[in-house]
Design a protein around this motif. Structure first.
Motif, PDB file in Angstrom:
ATOM      1  N   PRO A  91      -0.744   2.793  -3.217  1.00 46.80           N
ATOM      2  CA  PRO A  91      -1.058   1.713  -2.278  1.00 46.80           C
ATOM      3  C   PRO A  91       0.066   0.677  -2.182  1.00 46.80           C
ATOM      4  CG  PRO A  91      -2.931   2.158  -3.705  1.00 46.80           C
ATOM      5  CD  PRO A  91      -1.773   2.950  -4.244  1.00 46.80           C
ATOM      6  N   GLY A  92       0.479   0.401  -0.954  1.00 44.86           N
ATOM      7  CA  GLY A  92       1.484  -0.624  -0.705  1.00 44.86           C
ATOM      8  C   GLY A  92       2.929  -0.178  -0.855  1.00 44.86           C
ATOM      9  N   LEU A  93       3.166   0.996  -1.417  1.00 46.59           N
ATOM     10  CA  LEU A  93       4.545   1.438  -1.652  1.00 46.59           C
ATOM     11  C   LEU A  93       5.331   1.578  -0.355  1.00 46.59           C
ATOM     12  CD1 LEU A  93       6.808   2.526  -3.531  1.00 46.59           C
ATOM     13  CD2 LEU A  93       5.885   4.808  -3.065  1.00 46.59           C
ATOM     14  N   LEU A  94       4.791   2.305   0.599  1.00 43.75           N
ATOM     15  CA  LEU A  94       5.521   2.541   1.839  1.00 43.75           C
ATOM     16  C   LEU A  94       5.788   1.234   2.581  1.00 43.75           C
ATOM     17  CD1 LEU A  94       6.833   4.684   3.570  1.00 43.75           C
ATOM     18  CD2 LEU A  94       4.646   4.998   4.741  1.00 43.75           C
ATOM     19  N   ASP A  95       4.803   0.355   2.629  1.00 41.90           N
ATOM     20  CA  ASP A  95       5.004  -0.939   3.298  1.00 41.90           C
ATOM     21  C   ASP A  95       6.090  -1.756   2.598  1.00 41.90           C
ATOM     22  OD1 ASP A  95       3.132  -0.474   5.294  1.00 41.90           O
ATOM     23  OD2 ASP A  95       1.493  -1.305   4.102  1.00 41.90           O
ATOM     24  N   ALA A  96       6.107  -1.742   1.270  1.00 39.36           N
ATOM     25  CA  ALA A  96       7.119  -2.487   0.518  1.00 39.36           C
ATOM     26  C   ALA A  96       8.514  -1.918   0.764  1.00 39.36           C
ATOM     27  CB  ALA A  96       6.794  -2.473  -0.975  1.00 39.36           C
ATOM     28  N   VAL A  97       8.616  -0.606   0.759  1.00 43.52           N
ATOM     29  CA  VAL A  97       9.918   0.039   0.978  1.00 43.52           C
ATOM     30  C   VAL A  97      10.402  -0.224   2.394  1.00 43.52           C
ATOM     31  CG1 VAL A  97      11.040   2.300   1.183  1.00 43.52           C
ATOM     32  CG2 VAL A  97       9.601   1.800  -0.792  1.00 43.52           C
ATOM     33  N   LEU A  98       9.519  -0.118   3.373  1.00 43.15           N
ATOM     34  CA  LEU A  98       9.911  -0.372   4.762  1.00 43.15           C
ATOM     35  C   LEU A  98      10.291  -1.830   4.970  1.00 43.15           C
ATOM     36  CD1 LEU A  98       7.270   1.803   6.613  1.00 43.15           C
ATOM     37  CD2 LEU A  98       9.750   2.176   6.553  1.00 43.15           C
TER      38      LEU A  98
END
Length: 120
Positions: A91-98
């Motif tokens: 959860p939240g990994l992709l949003d943080a990376v983007l």
């Protein structure tokens, strides 16, 4: 239409996702897919200005890590982010990376990589 082999959602490994995202070209592919839901592999490769075999390597790395889903229709291959699967696993990994890729800064609440490092 046929789907190429992809890892099951529960088999996606954080280390493999991060390894796949560590390359600037692959990160650019992910950023482009975050903006435009689905793209053909040939369009992405042309926009990035990389050789076709290099682009294929990057697509395969992202697919095998579980970052993208690739489907083939005739001779065309379409890619899209596995956002729901990645959010379910991390959860939240992709949003943080983007967010970090788009702003060039660490996501809110995370320290900078150079925080606490004295100036030379």
């Amino acid at each position: 239409m046929r789907l190429l082999p992809h890892p099951a959602t529960e088999s996606i490994q954080l280390t493999e996702v991060l390894r796949a995202l560590s390359d600037p070209v692959r990160m650019e592919i992910v950023v482009r897919l975050a903006v435009q839901v689905e793209q053909t592999c040939s369009n992405v490769g042309e926009e990035l200005g990389v050789h076709k075999s290099t682009a294929s390597h990057h697509y395969r790395t992202l697919r095998e890590a579980g970052v993208v889903m690739t489907r083939q229709v005739g001779r065309l291959k379409f890619m899209r982010l596995r956002r729901d699967d990645l959010d379910a696993r991390f959860p939240g990994l992709l949003d943080a990376v983007l967010a970090a890729a788009l702003t060039g800064a660490p996501p809110q609440g995370l320290p900078s990589a150079t925080a606490g490092v004295p100036d030379a």
